[in-house]
Enzyme design. Sequence first.
Site, mmCIF file in Angstrom:
data_model
loop_
_atom_site.group_PDB
_atom_site.id
_atom_site.type_symbol
_atom_site.label_atom_id
_atom_site.label_comp_id
_atom_site.label_asym_id
_atom_site.label_seq_id
_atom_site.Cartn_x
_atom_site.Cartn_y
_atom_site.Cartn_z
ATOM 1 N N ASP A 182 0.817 -1.224 0.000
ATOM 2 C CA ASP A 182 0.000 0.000 0.000
ATOM 3 C C ASP A 182 0.852 1.277 0.000
ATOM 4 O OD1 ASP A 182 -2.096 -1.866 0.408
ATOM 5 O OD2 ASP A 182 -1.939 -1.653 2.581
ATOM 6 N N GLU A 234 -11.482 -0.268 -3.311
ATOM 7 C CA GLU A 234 -10.644 0.267 -2.221
ATOM 8 C C GLU A 234 -9.448 0.992 -2.832
ATOM 9 O OE1 GLU A 234 -9.367 -3.152 0.077
ATOM 10 O OE2 GLU A 234 -8.108 -3.898 -1.538
HETATM 11 O O1 FUB Z 1 -3.192 -3.643 3.447
HETATM 12 C C1 FUB Z 1 -4.479 -3.941 3.898
HETATM 13 C C2 FUB Z 1 -5.486 -3.661 2.843
HETATM 14 O O2 FUB Z 1 -5.181 -4.422 1.687
HETATM 15 C C3 FUB Z 1 -5.494 -2.241 2.340
HETATM 16 O O3 FUB Z 1 -6.107 -1.358 3.219
HETATM 17 C C4 FUB Z 1 -6.179 -2.424 1.056
HETATM 18 O O4 FUB Z 1 -6.123 -1.340 0.188
HETATM 19 C C5 FUB Z 1 -5.464 -3.646 0.524
HETATM 20 O O5 FUB Z 1 -4.257 -3.313 -0.100
#
Ligand code: FUB
Length: 324
Positions: free
Chosen positions: A16, A223
């Site tokens: 991320d 997301e």
């Molecule tokens: O790293 C945890 C979660 O996985 C993140 O918040 C999302 O965007 C995905 O990458």
Amino acid sequence: MAEQNKPLVSHIFTADPSAHVFNGKLYIYPSHDLPHDGEDNDNGDEYQMADYHILSMDSLDAPCVDNGEVLHEKDVPWVSSQMWAPDAAEKDGKYYLFFPARDKNGIFRIGVATSDTPAGKFTPEENYIQGSFSIDPAVLQDDDGKYYMYFGGLWGGQLEKWQTGEYVENPAPLADDANALGPQVAELTDDLLGFKSAPQEILILDENGNPLKAGDHDRRFFEASWMHKYKDTYYFSYSTGDTHYLCYATGKSPMGPFTYRGRILEPVLGWTTHHSIVEWNGKWYLFYHDCELSNGINHRRNVKFTEIHYNEDGTIQPVPYKLG
Ligand code: FUB
């Protein structure tokens, strides 16, 4: 020396990556993946991160440096677990680390911690940002001095649970022909520690001006929000989650609406895909992650970067993905 499309560090697992240039130097604010033996599931229980390390590079010819742990969950009064994808911003020489985590009731909220230097350490606020929920904060400093936070994530990120404005543990599933749930945006207060007003849902439209539908898994928001500006156009980019694409949509206002424009990156090795886009010394770069170092273990990820290019019409040339 940092090499394109290779893991930037290998002594810890990182994911991320939110990249920013502060004082001419590149800083990466990633999640810090921890080994975990639990099963992978749709709730994201395998992502049991507990702290943040900040990476930095003086130049592309220099190695990527780990500046050490800058914040741990045990130091944040409101957090119970799962410190997920963070972002950072600078204002008046002060640095702000924005991060999602579960509160003591297991509900994802977004907190903030501050520092006098970009690489920390960071001191957390006592409580999360009031009115915040879900995951994956990304903060834009606009040219007029305003700051906006984009956030939200489906499934483990709990965005579906907030459709009424209140937390609902088991909401009814959305029909495929219903409008897709959009990401959220809120302007930050002048001290960057709160929201000026309640977050608003962002509309992502198709080529005919209609909202993307919940069943359009190849294009709808899931997301990993990111916002950058290129030639006066706002580029909102995001992950489609279960179809694993990085996509983008463009608009003329930081609050949207945005029109879907295409894919930036095809699926990488591993389930999640998450990124940032940053200009550094006149070139544009995509920071992303995959699971090359762990040979595909979803929660043992490594951050990478590659240069990206724009076409004359403002579209982004899709990045070919290959391992190694
Ligand atoms: O790293 C945890 C979660 O996985 C993140 O918040 C999302 O965007 C995905 O990458």
